[in-house]
Design an enzyme around this catalytic site. Structure first.
Site, PDB file in Angstrom:
ATOM      1  N   TRP A 158       0.800  -1.228   0.000  1.00  0.00           N
ATOM      2  CA  TRP A 158       0.000   0.000   0.000  1.00  0.00           C
ATOM      3  C   TRP A 158       0.834   1.279   0.000  1.00  0.00           C
ATOM      4  O   TRP A 158       0.305   2.375  -0.136  1.00  0.00           O
ATOM      5  CB  TRP A 158      -0.956   0.030   1.199  1.00  0.00           C
ATOM      6  CG  TRP A 158      -0.347  -0.373   2.525  1.00  0.00           C
ATOM      7  CD1 TRP A 158      -0.533  -1.571   3.151  1.00  0.00           C
ATOM      8  CD2 TRP A 158       0.526   0.382   3.378  1.00  0.00           C
ATOM      9  NE1 TRP A 158       0.168  -1.605   4.338  1.00  0.00           N
ATOM     10  CE2 TRP A 158       0.827  -0.412   4.500  1.00  0.00           C
ATOM     11  CE3 TRP A 158       1.081   1.664   3.303  1.00  0.00           C
ATOM     12  CZ2 TRP A 158       1.667   0.015   5.544  1.00  0.00           C
ATOM     13  CZ3 TRP A 158       1.926   2.086   4.331  1.00  0.00           C
ATOM     14  CH2 TRP A 158       2.204   1.268   5.434  1.00  0.00           C
ATOM     15  N   GLY A 232       6.115  -6.619  -0.502  1.00  0.00           N
ATOM     16  CA  GLY A 232       5.375  -6.481   0.750  1.00  0.00           C
ATOM     17  C   GLY A 232       6.259  -6.871   1.917  1.00  0.00           C
ATOM     18  O   GLY A 232       7.489  -6.841   1.814  1.00  0.00           O
ATOM     19  N   GLU A 254      10.297  -8.699  -3.123  1.00  0.00           N
ATOM     20  CA  GLU A 254      10.871  -7.424  -2.655  1.00  0.00           C
ATOM     21  C   GLU A 254      10.253  -7.151  -1.290  1.00  0.00           C
ATOM     22  O   GLU A 254       9.070  -6.804  -1.200  1.00  0.00           O
ATOM     23  CB  GLU A 254      10.544  -6.296  -3.643  1.00  0.00           C
ATOM     24  CG  GLU A 254      11.163  -6.480  -5.023  1.00  0.00           C
ATOM     25  CD  GLU A 254      12.654  -6.191  -5.060  1.00  0.00           C
ATOM     26  OE1 GLU A 254      13.177  -5.566  -4.111  1.00  0.00           O
ATOM     27  OE2 GLU A 254      13.306  -6.597  -6.033  1.00  0.00           O
ATOM     28  N   LEU A 255      11.037  -7.316  -0.237  1.00  0.00           N
ATOM     29  CA  LEU A 255      10.447  -7.362   1.111  1.00  0.00           C
ATOM     30  C   LEU A 255      10.903  -6.185   1.983  1.00  0.00           C
ATOM     31  O   LEU A 255      11.380  -5.177   1.483  1.00  0.00           O
ATOM     32  CB  LEU A 255      10.799  -8.712   1.745  1.00  0.00           C
ATOM     33  CG  LEU A 255      10.445  -9.928   0.874  1.00  0.00           C
ATOM     34  CD1 LEU A 255      10.893 -11.224   1.538  1.00  0.00           C
ATOM     35  CD2 LEU A 255       8.961  -9.972   0.549  1.00  0.00           C
ATOM     36  N   CYS A 288      10.201   1.315   1.698  1.00  0.00           N
ATOM     37  CA  CYS A 288      11.008   0.148   2.073  1.00  0.00           C
ATOM     38  C   CYS A 288      12.468   0.517   2.257  1.00  0.00           C
ATOM     39  O   CYS A 288      13.155  -0.054   3.091  1.00  0.00           O
ATOM     40  CB  CYS A 288      10.847  -0.944   1.030  1.00  0.00           C
ATOM     41  SG  CYS A 288      11.147  -0.369  -0.644  1.00  0.00           S
ATOM     42  N   GLU A 387      11.501  -3.515  11.286  1.00  0.00           N
ATOM     43  CA  GLU A 387      11.045  -2.447  10.402  1.00  0.00           C
ATOM     44  C   GLU A 387       9.903  -1.657  11.054  1.00  0.00           C
ATOM     45  O   GLU A 387       8.867  -2.221  11.385  1.00  0.00           O
ATOM     46  CB  GLU A 387      10.559  -3.059   9.084  1.00  0.00           C
ATOM     47  CG  GLU A 387      10.238  -2.023   8.035  1.00  0.00           C
ATOM     48  CD  GLU A 387       9.752  -2.663   6.739  1.00  0.00           C
ATOM     49  OE1 GLU A 387       8.941  -3.601   6.803  1.00  0.00           O
ATOM     50  OE2 GLU A 387      10.201  -2.228   5.669  1.00  0.00           O
TER      51      GLU A 387
END
Ligand code: NAD
Length: 519
Positions: A158, A232, A254-255, A288, A387
């Site tokens: 999001w 995510g 892609e974290l 991110c 995170e």
């Protein structure tokens, strides 16, 4: 689709969250709490139907070739520019971010990506002629070719509905695939608007489709596609990989990240402080690759903290109403506000000092977290190890660069990072020792804009990369072609095996490989 409201009117605020009585997902503006749209929560059967239509449409799209597809992508680039105000309104209303964040980090990325992949797809995916050193293969024509996998499923987060959700569809389409995008249930409207845009630019029907829904819709999509591009959290990334394993479907992940910023004592402190505040709090810290933790060498620590504190205090936060109105908007996902707060409270309870901010706020369903600066932090605190994904900046004093590098690498994540020093050679040497997919010297995040550079996480931050040659080849199957034009009726290694076969081949191997390399 509503735009951005100026004020919160509690009587108009939607009290329903998530799903309505008819199974529709309610989309809200997180800066006001107001409902701005409803989208269907698609069932597994509906996803199967989308996939059927996509597979029927894909061969026609692929048959257009690089040139035909580039024409559509180039038109889309212009469409985004021509319709930027409308797209920005949509992004701002579903994310609560500022107009500037939508312009700089979303419109800018999408327009650049349409042009980049339109231009570079033929270069990265054209046939490659290969030379070999194998004596058995000499004289043959060797080619590597790439062909689209067919149907790609993109599952997005999001925080950047256009850049990180829709953005990955662009190279998949440029390669000749059909794409089904499952956007975040929190921010599905931008993806739907892009469907309208691509249609207007001549993309054939059903080549790009949107599967709105939550986790179950995403899981159903994984079952239907030939490749999954997921962006995510690390926790969800593991579930994606698990589900994809059942059908042996390739994934690119892609974290999350916990990007360190290392400030050495000879850094330009004014620039470093501006960057620390900007790159930790731009987009409300929901990036991110945002700066998530800072290590500062002892001699300049006090000065750096004083500068950062002053700059963070000056930030204006509120409902985004237009360019220049505020610096920091809302927290897009209601659940994220609680995660941010739990990290701040955890740090506080373990002895951290909060110099700026430190609280959530917002009424009537609006989600905000104050720009927050913390010191006296260490690695016993979640704010330094997990995170946070909010406008928070924990700063830690370190003895020297060695301690900073050790602490930077003391993390399960490895997405990105930055080093700040006037000695750029030393900065690069330090950068090479940081265990992450990208490191900037005297900058942060900027590598993401260079689409020529690979972007991907090490460790728990991901698998595979986006951008660069690998960023489009992952949407293709590689095929090796060998063509023999001139050959005898029988090669020496073919049946029947004779005494002379072993002698001849053994002698040949000895001649080629048996001489030893000269020291
Ligand atoms: P999330 O993992 O909660 O959700 C991402 C997507 O996965 C959503 O579309 C969601 O509906 C879907 N999903 C939920 N459950 C699922 C399941 N069981 N199986 C398959 N899909 C499922 O992430 P988020 O909160 O939307 O986004 C924030 C995260 O994304 C942060 O961790 C951030 O670091 C990360 N992110 C990474 C990058 C990158 O490039 N590395 C970029 C942007 C965001």
């Amino acid at each position: 689709m509503a735009g951005v409201e100026e004020r919160v009117d509690p009587s108009q605020v939607s009290t329903v969250g998530g799903i309505d009585s008819e199974g529709q997902i309610i989309v809200e503006n997180p800066a006001t709490g107001r409902e701005i749209g409803r989208v269907p929560e698609m069932s597994a059967d509906e996803v199967v139907e989308l996939a059927r239509k996509a597979r029927a449409a894909q061969p026609g799209w692929n048959a257009l070739g690089f040139e035909g597809r580039a024409r559509v992508l180039n038109r889309a680039q212009k469409w985004v520019i021509d319709n930027r105000d409308r797209i920005i309104e949509t992004i701002v209303s579903e994310t609560g971010k500022t107009y500037e964040d939508a312009l700089i980090a979303e419109i800018n990325y999408a327009t650049s990506a349409f042009g980049f992949w339109a231009k570079n797809a033929p270069k990265f995916l054209g046939d490659e002629r290969i030379k070999t050193s194998s004596p058995f293969v000499l004289g043959r024509k060797l080619v590597v070719r790439y062909q689209p996998l067919g149907l790609v499923g993109v599952i997005g987060p999001w925080n950047y509905p256009l850049t990180n959700s829709f953005g990955d569809c662009i190279p998949a389409l440029a390669a000749g695939n059909a794409v089904i995008l499952k956007p975040s249930e929190v921010t599905p409207l931008t993806s739907l608007l892009m469907a309208e845009g691509l249609r207007a630019c001549g993309l054939p029907e059903n080549v790009y489709q949107v599967a709105t829904g939550r986790g179950e819709t995403a899981q159903a999509l994984i079952d239907q596609v030939d490749m999954v591009m997921f962006t995510g959290s690390t926790a969800t990334g593991k579930k994606v990989m698990q589900r994809a394993a059942e059908t042996l479907t390739p994934v690119s992940l892609e974290l999350g990240g916990k990007d360190p910023m290392i400030v050495l004592s000879d850094a330009d402190l004014e620039r470093a402080a501006n960057a620390a505040v900007y790159y930790s709090m731009q987009n409300g810290g929901q990036t991110c690759i945002s700066v998530e933790r800072v290590y500062v060498e002892e001699p300049v620590y006090d000065q750096f903290v004083a500068k950062v504190t002053e700059k963070a205090r000056a930030l204006r936060q509120g409902v985004p109403t237009g360019y220049g109105a505020i610096d920091i908007g809302a927290v897009t996902s209601p659940a994220q506000v609680d995660i941010i707060d739990s990290h701040v409270r955890d740090a506080e309870s373990k002895g951290a000092k909060i110099l700026v901010g430190g609280h959530k706020h917002g009424t009537g369903g609006a989600n905000f977290y104050e720009p927050t600066v913390m010191v006296d932090v260490d690695h016993s605190m979640l704010a330094m190890t997990e995170e946070t994904f909010g406008p928070t900046l924990p700063i830690m004093k370190v003895r020297d660069a060695e301690e900073a590098i050790t602490l930077a690498n003391d993390s399960p994540y490895g997405l990105s990072g930055s080093v700040w020093t006037k000695d750029v050679a030393r900065g690069e040497a330090v950068a090479r020792r940081v265990q992450s997919g990208a490191v900037d010297v005297n900058d942060a995040m900027l590598n993401y804009s260079a689409l020529e550079l690979p972007m991907g996480g090490w460790k728990a931050s991901g698998l595979g990369t986006r951008h660069g040659a690998a960023g489009i080849r992952k949407y293709c199957a590689q095929q090796a072609i060998l063509v023999t034009r001139f050959a005898p009726k029988r090669d020496v290694h073919m049946f029947p095996y004779k005494k002379s076969t072993g002698k001849l081949i053994g002698g040949m191997l000895k001649l080629i490989y048996g001489r030893g390399k000269r020291d």
